[in-house]
Design a protein around this motif. Structure first.
Motif, PDB file in Angstrom:
ATOM      1  N   ILE A   1      54.533  28.277  -2.511  1.00 11.20           N
ATOM      2  CA  ILE A   1      55.066  27.987  -1.184  1.00 11.20           C
ATOM      3  C   ILE A   1      54.953  26.493  -0.894  1.00 11.20           C
ATOM      4  O   ILE A   1      55.905  25.868  -0.396  1.00 11.20           O
ATOM      5  CB  ILE A   1      54.320  28.810  -0.127  1.00 11.20           C
ATOM      6  CG1 ILE A   1      54.600  30.304  -0.322  1.00 11.20           C
ATOM      7  CG2 ILE A   1      54.717  28.375   1.283  1.00 11.20           C
ATOM      8  CD1 ILE A   1      53.753  31.207   0.556  1.00 11.20           C
ATOM      9  N   PHE A   2      53.810  25.919  -1.226  1.00  8.94           N
ATOM     10  CA  PHE A   2      53.601  24.490  -0.973  1.00  8.94           C
ATOM     11  C   PHE A   2      54.501  23.633  -1.860  1.00  8.94           C
ATOM     12  O   PHE A   2      55.177  22.715  -1.378  1.00  8.94           O
ATOM     13  CB  PHE A   2      52.133  24.130  -1.213  1.00  8.94           C
ATOM     14  CG  PHE A   2      51.844  22.656  -1.133  1.00  8.94           C
ATOM     15  CD1 PHE A   2      51.883  21.996   0.085  1.00  8.94           C
ATOM     16  CD2 PHE A   2      51.552  21.922  -2.275  1.00  8.94           C
ATOM     17  CE1 PHE A   2      51.627  20.634   0.171  1.00  8.94           C
ATOM     18  CE2 PHE A   2      51.299  20.564  -2.204  1.00  8.94           C
ATOM     19  CZ  PHE A   2      51.334  19.917  -0.972  1.00  8.94           C
ATOM     20  N   GLN A   3      54.522  23.917  -3.152  1.00 10.20           N
ATOM     21  CA  GLN A   3      55.321  23.104  -4.067  1.00 10.20           C
ATOM     22  C   GLN A   3      56.803  23.241  -3.771  1.00 10.20           C
ATOM     23  O   GLN A   3      57.565  22.274  -3.892  1.00 10.20           O
ATOM     24  CB  GLN A   3      55.020  23.489  -5.519  1.00 10.20           C
ATOM     25  CG  GLN A   3      55.585  22.521  -6.551  1.00 10.20           C
ATOM     26  CD  GLN A   3      55.032  21.106  -6.412  1.00 10.20           C
ATOM     27  OE1 GLN A   3      53.916  20.910  -5.920  1.00 10.20           O
ATOM     28  NE2 GLN A   3      55.799  20.116  -6.824  1.00 10.20           N
ATOM     29  N   GLY A   4      57.209  24.447  -3.368  1.00  8.53           N
ATOM     30  CA  GLY A   4      58.598  24.630  -2.966  1.00  8.53           C
ATOM     31  C   GLY A   4      58.953  23.769  -1.773  1.00  8.53           C
ATOM     32  O   GLY A   4      60.065  23.243  -1.679  1.00  8.53           O
ATOM     33  N   ALA A   5      57.994  23.612  -0.854  1.00  3.76           N
ATOM     34  CA  ALA A   5      58.215  22.740   0.301  1.00  3.76           C
ATOM     35  C   ALA A   5      58.289  21.281  -0.123  1.00  3.76           C
ATOM     36  O   ALA A   5      59.131  20.514   0.347  1.00  3.76           O
ATOM     37  CB  ALA A   5      57.104  22.948   1.331  1.00  3.76           C
ATOM     38  N   VAL A   6      57.416  20.871  -1.032  1.00  2.00           N
ATOM     39  CA  VAL A   6      57.371  19.477  -1.492  1.00  2.00           C
ATOM     40  C   VAL A   6      58.695  19.073  -2.138  1.00  2.00           C
ATOM     41  O   VAL A   6      59.277  18.024  -1.816  1.00  2.00           O
ATOM     42  CB  VAL A   6      56.221  19.276  -2.491  1.00  2.00           C
ATOM     43  CG1 VAL A   6      56.337  17.905  -3.181  1.00  2.00           C
ATOM     44  CG2 VAL A   6      54.867  19.400  -1.793  1.00  2.00           C
ATOM     45  N   GLU A   7      59.194  19.899  -3.032  1.00  2.26           N
ATOM     46  CA  GLU A   7      60.306  19.474  -3.891  1.00  2.26           C
ATOM     47  C   GLU A   7      61.666  19.494  -3.215  1.00  2.26           C
ATOM     48  O   GLU A   7      62.645  19.015  -3.787  1.00  2.26           O
ATOM     49  CB  GLU A   7      60.318  20.312  -5.165  1.00  2.26           C
ATOM     50  CG  GLU A   7      59.092  20.065  -6.032  1.00  2.26           C
ATOM     51  CD  GLU A   7      59.245  20.562  -7.458  1.00  2.26           C
ATOM     52  OE1 GLU A   7      60.400  20.655  -7.935  1.00  2.26           O
ATOM     53  OE2 GLU A   7      58.216  20.847  -8.096  1.00  2.26           O
ATOM     54  N   GLY A   8      61.761  20.035  -2.000  1.00  5.54           N
ATOM     55  CA  GLY A   8      63.033  19.998  -1.290  1.00  5.54           C
ATOM     56  C   GLY A   8      63.229  18.765  -0.438  1.00  5.54           C
ATOM     57  O   GLY A   8      64.279  18.595   0.182  1.00  5.54           O
ATOM     58  N   HIS A   9      62.223  17.873  -0.386  1.00  6.75           N
ATOM     59  CA  HIS A   9      62.358  16.609   0.348  1.00  6.75           C
ATOM     60  C   HIS A   9      63.167  15.613  -0.490  1.00  6.75           C
ATOM     61  O   HIS A   9      62.872  15.405  -1.669  1.00  6.75           O
ATOM     62  CB  HIS A   9      60.990  16.009   0.657  1.00  6.75           C
ATOM     63  CG  HIS A   9      60.220  16.760   1.693  1.00  6.75           C
ATOM     64  ND1 HIS A   9      59.552  17.937   1.418  1.00  6.75           N
ATOM     65  CD2 HIS A   9      60.007  16.508   3.014  1.00  6.75           C
ATOM     66  CE1 HIS A   9      58.972  18.369   2.524  1.00  6.75           C
ATOM     67  NE2 HIS A   9      59.223  17.521   3.509  1.00  6.75           N
ATOM     68  N   VAL A  10      64.152  15.000   0.134  1.00 12.00           N
ATOM     69  CA  VAL A  10      65.008  14.039  -0.563  1.00 12.00           C
ATOM     70  C   VAL A  10      64.855  12.665   0.090  1.00 12.00           C
ATOM     71  O   VAL A  10      65.190  12.477   1.264  1.00 12.00           O
ATOM     72  CB  VAL A  10      66.486  14.468  -0.538  1.00 12.00           C
ATOM     73  CG1 VAL A  10      67.334  13.458  -1.319  1.00 12.00           C
ATOM     74  CG2 VAL A  10      66.655  15.863  -1.119  1.00 12.00           C
ATOM     75  N   LEU A  11      64.348  11.727  -0.679  1.00 16.21           N
ATOM     76  CA  LEU A  11      64.223  10.336  -0.222  1.00 16.21           C
ATOM     77  C   LEU A  11      65.559   9.644  -0.458  1.00 16.21           C
ATOM     78  O   LEU A  11      66.017   9.538  -1.601  1.00 16.21           O
ATOM     79  CB  LEU A  11      63.108   9.630  -1.001  1.00 16.21           C
ATOM     80  CG  LEU A  11      62.867   8.159  -0.685  1.00 16.21           C
ATOM     81  CD1 LEU A  11      62.382   7.973   0.748  1.00 16.21           C
ATOM     82  CD2 LEU A  11      61.857   7.557  -1.682  1.00 16.21           C
ATOM     83  N   VAL A  12      66.195   9.178   0.618  1.00 16.78           N
ATOM     84  CA  VAL A  12      67.520   8.562   0.473  1.00 16.78           C
ATOM     85  C   VAL A  12      67.514   7.065   0.719  1.00 16.78           C
ATOM     86  O   VAL A  12      68.482   6.374   0.392  1.00 16.78           O
ATOM     87  CB  VAL A  12      68.552   9.252   1.397  1.00 16.78           C
ATOM     88  CG1 VAL A  12      68.760  10.710   0.992  1.00 16.78           C
ATOM     89  CG2 VAL A  12      68.153   9.135   2.861  1.00 16.78           C
ATOM     90  N   LYS A  13      66.430   6.546   1.327  1.00 16.99           N
ATOM     91  CA  LYS A  13      66.330   5.099   1.532  1.00 16.99           C
ATOM     92  C   LYS A  13      64.871   4.693   1.406  1.00 16.99           C
ATOM     93  O   LYS A  13      63.984   5.354   1.934  1.00 16.99           O
ATOM     94  CB  LYS A  13      66.864   4.703   2.913  1.00 16.99           C
ATOM     95  CG  LYS A  13      66.842   3.187   3.168  1.00 16.99           C
ATOM     96  CD  LYS A  13      67.467   2.828   4.513  1.00 16.99           C
ATOM     97  CE  LYS A  13      67.491   1.316   4.731  1.00 16.99           C
ATOM     98  NZ  LYS A  13      68.105   0.935   6.029  1.00 16.99           N
ATOM     99  N   ASN A  14      64.637   3.585   0.699  1.00 19.41           N
ATOM    100  CA  ASN A  14      63.265   3.094   0.530  1.00 19.41           C
ATOM    101  C   ASN A  14      63.336   1.596   0.221  1.00 19.41           C
ATOM    102  O   ASN A  14      63.441   1.175  -0.933  1.00 19.41           O
ATOM    103  CB  ASN A  14      62.555   3.855  -0.595  1.00 19.41           C
ATOM    104  CG  ASN A  14      61.070   3.599  -0.618  1.00 19.41           C
ATOM    105  OD1 ASN A  14      60.486   3.218   0.394  1.00 19.41           O
ATOM    106  ND2 ASN A  14      60.444   3.803  -1.765  1.00 19.41           N
ATOM    107  N   VAL A  15      63.283   0.796   1.275  1.00 20.33           N
ATOM    108  CA  VAL A  15      63.462  -0.649   1.143  1.00 20.33           C
ATOM    109  C   VAL A  15      62.167  -1.309   0.673  1.00 20.33           C
ATOM    110  O   VAL A  15      61.115  -1.151   1.290  1.00 20.33           O
ATOM    111  CB  VAL A  15      63.899  -1.258   2.494  1.00 20.33           C
ATOM    112  CG1 VAL A  15      64.023  -2.771   2.378  1.00 20.33           C
ATOM    113  CG2 VAL A  15      65.215  -0.638   2.945  1.00 20.33           C
ATOM    114  N   ASP A  16      62.266  -2.053  -0.422  1.00 21.24           N
ATOM    115  CA  ASP A  16      61.129  -2.832  -0.940  1.00 21.24           C
ATOM    116  C   ASP A  16      59.864  -1.993  -1.084  1.00 21.24           C
ATOM    117  O   ASP A  16      58.755  -2.421  -0.752  1.00 21.24           O
ATOM    118  CB  ASP A  16      60.850  -4.042  -0.033  1.00 21.24           C
ATOM    119  CG  ASP A  16      62.009  -5.024   0.003  1.00 21.24           C
ATOM    120  OD1 ASP A  16      62.731  -5.110  -1.010  1.00 21.24           O
ATOM    121  OD2 ASP A  16      62.195  -5.680   1.040  1.00 21.24           O
TER     122      ASP A  16
END
Length: 782
Positions: free
Chosen positions: A387-402
């Motif tokens: 349940i926890f890992q399933g929650a973790v892996e659905g997050h999508v990082l789309v912007k990360n400046v520097d």
């Protein structure tokens, strides 16, 4: 024949206008011409009988044995739901204790047991799609199905593979996995296999259920009484598009052994899905060799004799058409054959016997599903990591400046936004409608959005909101938290090391979304960003969420599409934002720069002109060109493309190796030996692609390598393979993609078969549909 068609059409027009002024002859003629200009569904009769294909033989024979001992009245009882105040089941089938059949409890939903205690809230379908992780999909289904079984349910009403995601604002896209049929089908396969270790999977909604607006006639179950539409929307889908897009994930589900398919509310080529003989008898039961039973969506049955003969096997939650002796009478007078009734009952018993029979049959249904019951904990402690890992892996990082993320023990953290806290009001479980800010909204204002709304919602053991998780992390790191979750324009401490804004994008059954971004949330983001040099945005989004109103703000350093993580929303987010795990989610849909980029696929179809006269016709004239295929075809650059997602490291792709099968027979059309899912040769591997991926960065991370193929005379890129592996810094991993006959074929409408065309097939492997790292080509000759 012409007279009967005219009479039928005229009758419909009269019914449509019973509450309005009498139409003129010109209006009637125009309406008839318009109606018959649209697609009509071909008749396919009789309904094929279950045959015991594959590993269904034993269950089939046991079902035949049981059904042979039943009266017609008892057989009908297996096909019609009944209501009981003693249970919390969504639907019930009566038991036959003398023959060891305990009855059946059909229960929502595909993301966790709904409306009861001591169960878990799993990540929703869209979150699973964003994980691009087949093993996680299987593990989630295995544990989730076990919870349903412990609560006494025999049939889980899920997974969802329809809607596929044709309409960007569709209210139920979040219940499904992706807008791509290949990704959806692969995850549905794993889900069905996992669920059916414990219960019958009921894959829904079959078929063309791509919008909530006008999904049912007014006043019917699931309809909208405020409308004047005289029938539900008709999804008009051509044969090629049906096979290559909308039928595709259902085919994978049947191939996995699905025990049940749920018919949808809408019409398909102007015939209701639950009485559409082409879709049920022709495609599902003949072409795909489906062995289970077809159940109507709740209230989706509109006829008695027609639906039975067209292939509907079970009506829920009840049936005025079949009960009270009506179906028995139809059998007695020959309107429905005895074979058809026997087959309906046999399919129900066979699916129950194969997947959902209790360990101790004959003792009746367990009491776990009773509304007043002893406390039964359906959860398995071993499921917590899934349940926890399933929650973790659905997050999508789309912007990360520097490299603003991951966070490194910031001293002063300021939190803002209505989505950051948990509340005791479960508005997410509402059946329809939007709440929150009023007016032009797409968000819910009273807490973390961990699931969408309607029958697909689930019940959490707890709600771990972002505020809870950040509070715990602040305690560990010695950070100071400042927060304001109520203000629309909060005052921001300029000394904040990081400001995090939590917003959401809500969606629910019963309503399509009013927009893909709301002004309140956008203004909130801009207000904080104007005051804080390091502003990060977290969006719990039940579908596509546009960000262009603020994405280029110079102070917005990071953005995460957090989707619908379930009960572990907060701690899974902290896991990613603090770098304990590198983000590994990828978008299962396309995020445009503006709503108009979706063109005619932005909003649901509604009738034009006099809604009392006109049917709602949704013509799928775009064919297979939805989501990324449509963007590529129209040469529109999205904000974030399908398959996109950032990590905290870098990867290099090398050594693409493409191999084709050597046997000449590989180039022949598939044979006609039917198994579950269609001709057996469709699953033959015709080519294999291998690629090496190296982690060239400094932290361990999971990479999702994606393979796209250019099918001759089709879209230039279609997803046909993917894999996810965690790779340590400086290490490499080999990804292997098997390409089956179906993967490389097109549906030929003349021969009514899958055809492998001669020619060159470009192959692209990369990080997303647009970020291709390496390529090659496969060649097939006659």
């Amino acid at each position: 024949m012409q007279l009967s068609i005219l009479a039928a059409a005229t009758c419909v027009v009269q019914l449509a206008n019973f509450a309005s002024a009498e139409p003129t002859a010109k209006e009637v003629a125009a309406n008839l011409e318009l109606f018959w200009s649209y697609n009509r569904s071909d008749p396919v009769y009789p309904s094929p009988k279950i045959s015991g294909l594959g590993d269904w033989e034993f269950a089939y024979l046991k079902a035949v044995e049981i059904v042979s001992q039943l009266t017609n009245e008892e057989k009908v009882n297996l096909t019609v739901g009944y209501s009981s105040e003693l249970t919390g089941c969504s639907g019930m089938i009566q038991s036959i204790p003398d023959l060891g059949f305990d009855g059946m409890c059909l229960q929502d939903a595909g993301n966790g047991v709904r409306g009861t205690d001591m169960v878990s809230s799993y990540a929703s379908g869209i979150h699973v799609g964003a994980s691009w992780n087949k093993q996680l999909a299987y593990d989630r289904a295995l544990y989730m199905g076990a919870e349903f079984r412990r609560k006494g349910a025999n049939v889980i009403l899920g997974p969802v593979v329809g809607p596929l995601g044709r309409v960007a604002t569709s209210g139920r896209n979040w219940e499904g996995f992706s807008s791509d049929p290949y990704l959806t089908g692969s995850l549905a396969y794993e889900t069905v296999v996992g669920l059916q270790k414990n219960v019958v999977a009921c894959v829904k909604h079959y078929i063309g259920n791509e919008q909530e607006t006008n999904r049912s006639p007014p006043g019917s179950y699931g309809g909208t009484s405020a409308t004047k539409y005289n029938a539900s929307v008709s999804a008009n889908i051509d044969d090629k598009t049906m096979h290559e897009a909308y039928l595709w994930p259902f085919q994978d589900s049947v191939h996995a052994g699905a025990g049940s398919i749920m018919g949808s509310y809408n019409r398909v080529n102007n015939s209701y899905a639950c009485q559409n003989s082409k879709a049920l008898n022709g495609l599902l039961k003949t072409e795909l060799g489906f062995q289970g039973f077809v159940v109507s969506d709740w209230g989706g049955q509109h006829t008695g004799i027609a639906s039975a003969n067209a292939g509907l096997d079970m009506a829920m939650p009840s049936s005025s058409y079949w009960e009270s002796g009506h179906l028995v009478e139809a059998v007695n007078n020959g309107s429905v054959s005895q074979d058809r009734l026997d087959d309906m009952a046999t399919r129900v018993i066979a699916a129950w016997y194969k997947y959902a029979r209790l360990d101790d049959p004959g003792n009746g249904m367990p009491s776990n599903v009773l509304e007043a019951h002893d406390l039964v904990d359906a959860r398995d402690p071993a499921s917590k990591n899934t349940i926890f890992q399933g929650a973790v892996e659905g997050h999508v990082l789309v912007k990360n400046v520097d490299n603003a993320l991951p966070l490194k023990k910031p001293k002063l953290i300021s939190l803002y936004g209505y989505d950051g806290i948990a509340t005791d009001t479960e508005i997410q479980g509402a059946s329809s409608g939007f709440g929150g800010f009023g007016g032009d909204v797409a968000a819910i204002s009273n807490g973390t959005l961990y699931t969408g709304g309607g029958s697909g919602s689930n019940t959490p053991s707890y709600i771990d909101a972002p505020f809870n998780a950040f509070s715990q992390k602040a305690w560990e790191d010695g950070s100071f938290l400042s927060w304001d979750f109520a203000s629309a324009e909060p005052n921001v401490n300029a000394e904040s090391d990081v400001c995090i804004v939590f917003i959401n994008a809500y969606a629910t059954e019963g309503s399509d979304r009013p927009n893909l971004a709301d002004k309140y949330s956008d203004n909130l983001v801009e207000s904080v960003a104007d005051q804080c040099a390091n502003t990060m945005v977290v969006i719990h989004n039940a579908g596509i969420r546009l960000v262009d109103n603020w994405i280029d703000h110079e102070n917005i350093t990071a953005v995460i599409m957090a989707h619908l993580p379930g009960q572990d929303a907060g701690r899974s987010l902290v896991e990613v934002m603090y770098g304990k795990q590198s983000p590994s989610g990828r978008l299962p849909y396309t995020v445009a720069k503006k709503e108009s980029d979706y063109g005619t696929l932005l909003d649901p179809t509604t009738p034009e002109g006099n809604v009392d006269l006109y049917y709602s016709q949704s013509n799928f004239t775009e064919g297979v060109y939805i989501d990324y295929k449509a963007f590529i075809k129209s040469n529109i650059t999205p904000r974030y493309e399908f398959g996109f997602g950032l990590t905290y490291t870098t990867f290099e792709y090398t050594d693409l190796d493409l191999q084709t099968a050597s046997a000449n027979q590989s180039y022949l059309p598939p044979d006609c030996t039917i198994a579950e899912g269609g001709p057996v040769s469709l699953w033959d591997v015709l080519a294999t692609a291998k690629v090496t991926v190296t982690n060239t960065g400094e932290v361990a991370a999971a990479e999702v390598a994606q393979l796209y193929v250019g099918i001759p005379n089709g879209p230039p890129k279609v997803l046909r393979g993917y894999g996810k592996q965690t790779i340590q810094p400086g290490q490499s991993a080999e990804y292997v993609f098997d390409l089956t006959r179906r993967d490389l074929s097109t549906w030929d409408t003349v021969t009514q078969n899958w055809v492998l065309q001669a020619g060159s097939y470009p192959v692209y492997v990369g990080k997303s549909v647009l970020d291709i790292q390496i390529g090659g080509a496969l060649t097939f000759t006659n």
